[in-house]
Write an enzyme that holds these catalytic residues in place. Sequence first.
Site, short mmCIF file in Angstrom:
data_model
loop_
_atom_site.label_atom_id
_atom_site.label_comp_id
_atom_site.label_asym_id
_atom_site.label_seq_id
_atom_site.Cartn_x
_atom_site.Cartn_y
_atom_site.Cartn_z
N ASN A 32 0.87 -1.18 0.00
CA ASN A 32 0.00 0.00 0.00
C ASN A 32 0.90 1.23 0.00
O ASN A 32 1.52 1.54 1.02
CB ASN A 32 -0.89 -0.03 1.25
CG ASN A 32 -1.74 1.21 1.41
OD1 ASN A 32 -1.79 2.06 0.53
ND2 ASN A 32 -2.40 1.32 2.56
N TRP A 33 0.95 1.90 -1.15
CA TRP A 33 1.85 3.06 -1.25
C TRP A 33 1.27 4.30 -0.56
O TRP A 33 1.94 5.31 -0.46
CB TRP A 33 2.15 3.36 -2.72
CG TRP A 33 3.17 2.42 -3.33
CD1 TRP A 33 3.73 1.33 -2.74
CD2 TRP A 33 3.76 2.52 -4.64
NE1 TRP A 33 4.62 0.74 -3.60
CE2 TRP A 33 4.67 1.44 -4.77
CE3 TRP A 33 3.60 3.41 -5.71
CZ2 TRP A 33 5.41 1.24 -5.94
CZ3 TRP A 33 4.33 3.21 -6.87
CH2 TRP A 33 5.24 2.13 -6.97
N LYS A 34 0.00 4.22 -0.16
CA LYS A 34 -0.67 5.37 0.47
C LYS A 34 -0.50 6.61 -0.41
O LYS A 34 -0.52 6.47 -1.64
CB LYS A 34 -0.14 5.56 1.90
CG LYS A 34 -0.23 4.27 2.71
CD LYS A 34 0.02 4.43 4.18
CE LYS A 34 -0.11 3.07 4.87
NZ LYS A 34 0.03 3.14 6.31
N HIS A 69 -9.43 0.94 5.16
CA HIS A 69 -8.15 1.18 5.85
C HIS A 69 -8.38 2.14 7.02
O HIS A 69 -9.18 3.06 6.93
CB HIS A 69 -7.13 1.77 4.87
CG HIS A 69 -5.74 1.74 5.41
ND1 HIS A 69 -5.30 2.65 6.33
CD2 HIS A 69 -4.71 0.88 5.19
CE1 HIS A 69 -4.04 2.35 6.65
NE2 HIS A 69 -3.66 1.29 5.97
N GLU A 97 -6.75 4.53 8.05
CA GLU A 97 -6.52 5.95 7.75
C GLU A 97 -7.75 6.56 7.09
O GLU A 97 -8.05 7.75 7.29
CB GLU A 97 -5.26 6.09 6.88
CG GLU A 97 -4.01 5.84 7.72
CD GLU A 97 -2.82 5.28 6.96
OE1 GLU A 97 -2.81 5.31 5.72
OE2 GLU A 97 -1.89 4.79 7.64
N GLU A 129 -4.92 -5.08 10.61
CA GLU A 129 -3.92 -4.05 10.82
C GLU A 129 -4.21 -3.33 12.14
O GLU A 129 -5.08 -2.43 12.17
CB GLU A 129 -3.95 -3.02 9.68
CG GLU A 129 -3.67 -3.60 8.32
CD GLU A 129 -3.12 -2.55 7.35
OE1 GLU A 129 -2.05 -2.81 6.79
OE2 GLU A 129 -3.73 -1.49 7.18
N GLY A 189 2.95 2.20 10.88
CA GLY A 189 3.93 3.28 10.76
C GLY A 189 4.65 3.62 12.06
O GLY A 189 5.29 4.66 12.16
N SER A 240 3.81 -2.15 10.25
CA SER A 240 5.26 -2.18 10.48
C SER A 240 5.92 -3.50 10.07
O SER A 240 6.88 -3.94 10.72
CB SER A 240 5.58 -1.84 11.95
OG SER A 240 5.17 -0.52 12.25
N GLY A 283 3.01 -1.13 4.19
CA GLY A 283 3.02 0.29 3.84
C GLY A 283 4.42 0.73 3.46
O GLY A 283 4.90 0.50 2.35
N GLY A 284 5.10 1.36 4.41
CA GLY A 284 6.41 1.98 4.14
C GLY A 284 7.41 1.08 3.43
O GLY A 284 8.09 1.53 2.50
O1 LIG Z 1 -1.09 0.66 6.89
C1 LIG Z 1 -0.34 -0.19 6.47
C2 LIG Z 1 -0.60 -0.89 5.21
O2 LIG Z 1 -1.90 -0.69 4.76
C3 LIG Z 1 0.91 -0.51 7.18
O3 LIG Z 1 1.79 0.55 7.05
P1 LIG Z 1 3.31 0.38 7.56
O4 LIG Z 1 3.81 -0.91 6.94
O5 LIG Z 1 4.01 1.59 7.02
O6 LIG Z 1 3.26 0.30 9.05
#
Ligand SMILES: O=C(CO)COP(=O)(O)O
Length: 249
Positions: free
Chosen positions: A9-11, A93, A95, A163, A169, A209, A230-231
Site C-alpha cells: 500500500n503506497w498510500k 483502511h 486511515e 492491521e 507506521g 510495520s 506500507g512503508g
Molecule cells: O497501513 C499499512 C498498510 O496498509 C501498514 O503501514 P506500515 O507498513 O508503514 O506500518
Amino acid sequence: MRRKLAAGNWKMNGTGAALEELDELSRMIGTTALQVVICPPAPLLYRACEAAQDSIIAIGGQDCHSAAAGAHTGDISAAMIADTGAQYVILGHSERRADHHESDADIHAKVKAAWAAELTAILCIGETAEQQQSGTTLEILATQLAGSLPDAVSATNTVIAYEPVWAIGTGKVPSLEQIAETHDFIRDTLITRFGETTGNAVPLLYGGSVKPDNAETIFRAENVDGALVGGASLKASDFAPIIAALDRA
Ligand SMILES: O=C(CO)COP(=O)(O)O
C-alpha cells in the site's frame, strides 16, 4: 492450500518516477507462486497497470466510492479502478476510517461496489491503541467483520487484512502470540459465518510495520497468509525480501 499474498500500500506516496520500483521489484522477485499486489495512488493506476503488464505483479486501488457513478466530486468508482486494469482495491483502511469518518456500513457498501466491478476487496480491520489496552480487540474485530463484510464473500473476491492501528507506521509489532490469536479469531469468525470451505479459503494478511527483518517471524503464524505492507513496499529493495520470506513460509 490457501493462496499467499503480499500487498503493498503506497498510500499518498509516489509520482511517475516511483513506477521504476515496479520494474525493479519484478526483476528482483522473478517467478513465484505468490500473488504480489501493489496499490499506488489513484493517478498512477493506469501507468502502473501498463508497467506491470508483463510481470506477476497485480495492481490495486486504495479506496473506491460505493456508488457506480454520479455527482461525487473527487471520488472514483470501482468500475473506474477496474477499467485501468487493476484487480484489487483496499477498503476500510484505518486511515480512511479516521480521515474520512468511514463507518462499517460505508465500507460494507464499498465492498459490494468492488465486487460488482469484479475487483477483489482487501478489507482492513484493526483496533486502536486504546481498544487494545482495554482488552476489547477481539470484540472490535468481530464488530468490524460483521458490519463491513457483505454475505456474498467468496474465496476469490475477498482478502482480510488485520492491521492494528497502533502498529501502523510506528515500528511496533504485536507479539507472534498476539498475531496468532487475532488471525485464528478472524479465521474462526469467517468459518462460523461463511462455512468451512469459504471461511478457510479467504486469505488473511497481517499489516503494521512489516519489515524485511520481522517478516519471517510474522509469517510463522498459521493463519497469516501474507502481509499488507506500507512503508516497506515503497522500495523494491525492502519489499522483495518480505516477499521472499513469504515464499519460504
Ligand atoms: O497501513 C499499512 C498498510 O496498509 C501498514 O503501514 P506500515 O507498513 O508503514 O506500518
